[in-house]
Design a protein around this motif. Structure first.
Motif, short mmCIF file in Angstrom:
data_model
loop_
_atom_site.label_atom_id
_atom_site.label_comp_id
_atom_site.label_asym_id
_atom_site.label_seq_id
_atom_site.Cartn_x
_atom_site.Cartn_y
_atom_site.Cartn_z
N PRO A 79 87.56 35.27 40.36
CA PRO A 79 88.14 36.05 41.46
C PRO A 79 88.70 35.19 42.60
O PRO A 79 88.15 34.12 42.92
N LEU A 80 89.80 35.66 43.18
CA LEU A 80 90.46 34.97 44.28
C LEU A 80 89.81 35.37 45.60
O LEU A 80 89.68 36.56 45.91
N TYR A 81 89.45 34.38 46.40
CA TYR A 81 88.77 34.65 47.68
C TYR A 81 89.81 34.77 48.80
O TYR A 81 90.66 33.90 48.98
N LYS A 82 89.73 35.89 49.54
CA LYS A 82 90.60 36.14 50.69
C LYS A 82 92.09 36.17 50.31
O LYS A 82 92.94 35.76 51.09
N PHE A 83 92.37 36.68 49.13
CA PHE A 83 93.77 36.86 48.73
C PHE A 83 94.28 38.17 49.31
O PHE A 83 93.57 39.19 49.31
N SER A 84 95.52 38.18 49.81
CA SER A 84 96.09 39.38 50.42
C SER A 84 97.50 39.61 49.90
O SER A 84 98.34 38.71 49.95
N THR A 225 89.49 39.25 45.08
CA THR A 225 90.46 40.01 44.29
C THR A 225 90.31 39.57 42.84
O THR A 225 90.46 38.39 42.53
N CYS A 226 90.02 40.52 41.96
CA CYS A 226 89.73 40.21 40.56
C CYS A 226 90.99 40.36 39.72
O CYS A 226 91.46 41.47 39.47
N LEU A 227 91.53 39.26 39.30
CA LEU A 227 92.67 39.21 38.39
C LEU A 227 92.32 38.20 37.30
O LEU A 227 92.82 37.07 37.31
N PRO A 228 91.44 38.57 36.38
CA PRO A 228 90.84 37.58 35.46
C PRO A 228 91.78 37.02 34.42
O PRO A 228 91.48 35.99 33.81
#
Length: 390
Positions: A79-84, A225-228
């Motif tokens: 997961p991406l941390y603090k992705f917007s 943000t989960c974009l596996p």
């Protein structure tokens, strides 16, 4: 060592009935052995057959077309941390600056002094399995080059006074009846100068998605943000540079997505089960035979209608694919091959499956051919990516 090539072991009585292997074919024994020795492989008893037209209504057909008929390298992504999503334009600027800095260090791929790379982030609206899934997004690296073109005209006014001149250079301009005349000439010239217009050519493409990723979404906080599932098309060096930026910026980690023979057997069954209006490719299997000094590949092509008829003969569960049906489907293929070519495939390893829906290889490469089943293909790949992350 690939678990598919591991020696068979006899399961204990507590894990199965003692008469499990009575009357079982060598393929069924081998598949069961693989499952026993590969606990990391997700093996639910059944999966849904991919349904056509599962794309959301707001999907962009032009962007979907960019994803088809290309060979993608698969990765799993934590997961991406603090992705917007609201900062995609800023991410484009930051990644572009990072690539420029790496190029100056000599780490990025040189594309020539006259070329620049521009990175563009954009969303892939509608590319999701459920409303809970995060929006997929696309990253493209474009080559921008100065283009030589006609940028305008140069006007030159010349006054030619031919007053009986004896200069040979002026005699060429003299025509009978013009001696002593004064001519006003305008020379119009178009110059080829570099203009500001630039032609963009796609150098690298990558996209991030999560299709039916509920099992992962439920385990992370809102900061992630989960974009596996990540798919890349382009030079591996470019993928490494861009992946490094993502890892530094969002505290995530990329890993090549492992696809093995067991996964390919599921893909073969699920993709063969899909209903097609027309077939665009044969159904083909590629097995690798370990031998010295070089491995031997065996290719087996089947007419897609024959493959579908074979699947229909073993399929008993409406709308679903079970493990038993996958085993029986592959067993029939092995038996059919042996009946025609007198070759046992028990010592081989399945390395590639190709159908009209998609093709996949154990080297982590995939090509999606049918947009109607795009979501179905991505759903299984997302499942594999999540299991690899966990």
């Amino acid at each position: 060592m690939d678990s598919y090539n591991a020696p068979e072991s006899t399961p204990s009585a507590s894990s199965r009935p003692e008469d499990y292997f009575i009357g079982a074919t060598p393929l069924q024994k081998r598949l069961e052995s693989v499952r026993k020795q590969s606990s990391f492989i997700p093996t639910p008893p059944r999966r849904k057959i991919p349904q056509c037209s599962q794309l959301q209504e707001d999907v962009d057909p032009q962007k979907v077309a960019l994803l088809l008929h290309k060979q993608w390298t698969l990765y799993s992504l934590t997961p991406l941390y603090k992705f917007s999503y609201s900062n995609l334009k800023e991410y484009s600027r930051l990644l572009n600056a990072f690539i420029v800095a790496e190029k100056q260090k000599g780490l990025a791929v040189e594309v020539g002094e006259d070329f620049n790379i521009k990175v563009i982030f954009s969303t892939l609206l509608g590319m999701k399995g459920t409303q809970r899934d995060p929006e997929a997004f696309l990253v493209q690296g474009l080559i921008l080059s100065p283009r030589l073109e006609y940028s305008g005209t140069i006007l030159v006014d010349c006054n030619l006074c031919l007053l009986g001149s004896s200069d040979p250079s002026t005699l060429a301009f003299q025509v009978a009846g013009t001696a002593g005349a004064c001519h006003h000439t305008r020379i119009v010239s178009k110059s080829q100068l570099p203009s500001e217009n630039r032609e963009g050519k796609v150098l690298w493409t990558g996209w991030f998605c999560c299709i039916f990723g509920d099992s992962l979404l439920e385990t992370v906080s809102e900061d992630f943000t989960c974009l596996p599932l990540f798919l890349a098309n382009g030079a591996e060096s470019n993928t490494a540079i861009i992946g490094t930026w993502f890892q530094k910026t969002f505290d995530c980690y990329f890993s090549p997505l492992a696809i093995n023979a067991f996964n390919l057997s599921w893909m073969a069954a699920m993709w063969t089960a899909c209903k097609m209006d027309h077939y665009v490719a044969t159904t083909e299997f590629l097995w690798s035979v370990p031998c010295s000094p070089q491995s031997l590949d065996i290719s087996f092509a089947i007419h897609p209608e024959d493959a579908k008829a074979l699947w229909d003969s073993v399929h008993k569960t409406p709308g679903e694919v079970t493990q038993e049906e996958v085993d029986l489907f592959m067993d029939c293929l092995y038996s059919h091959f042996h009946r025609h070519f007198k070759i046992h495939l028990s010592a081989t390893r399945l390395v590639r499956v190709s159908t009209s829906v998609a093709s996949a290889h154990t080297d982590g490469k995939i090509k999606i051919l049918c947009h109607k089943y795009l979501i179905g293909v991505l759903a299984y790949l997302t499942e594999l990516a999540i299991f690899q992350i966990e």
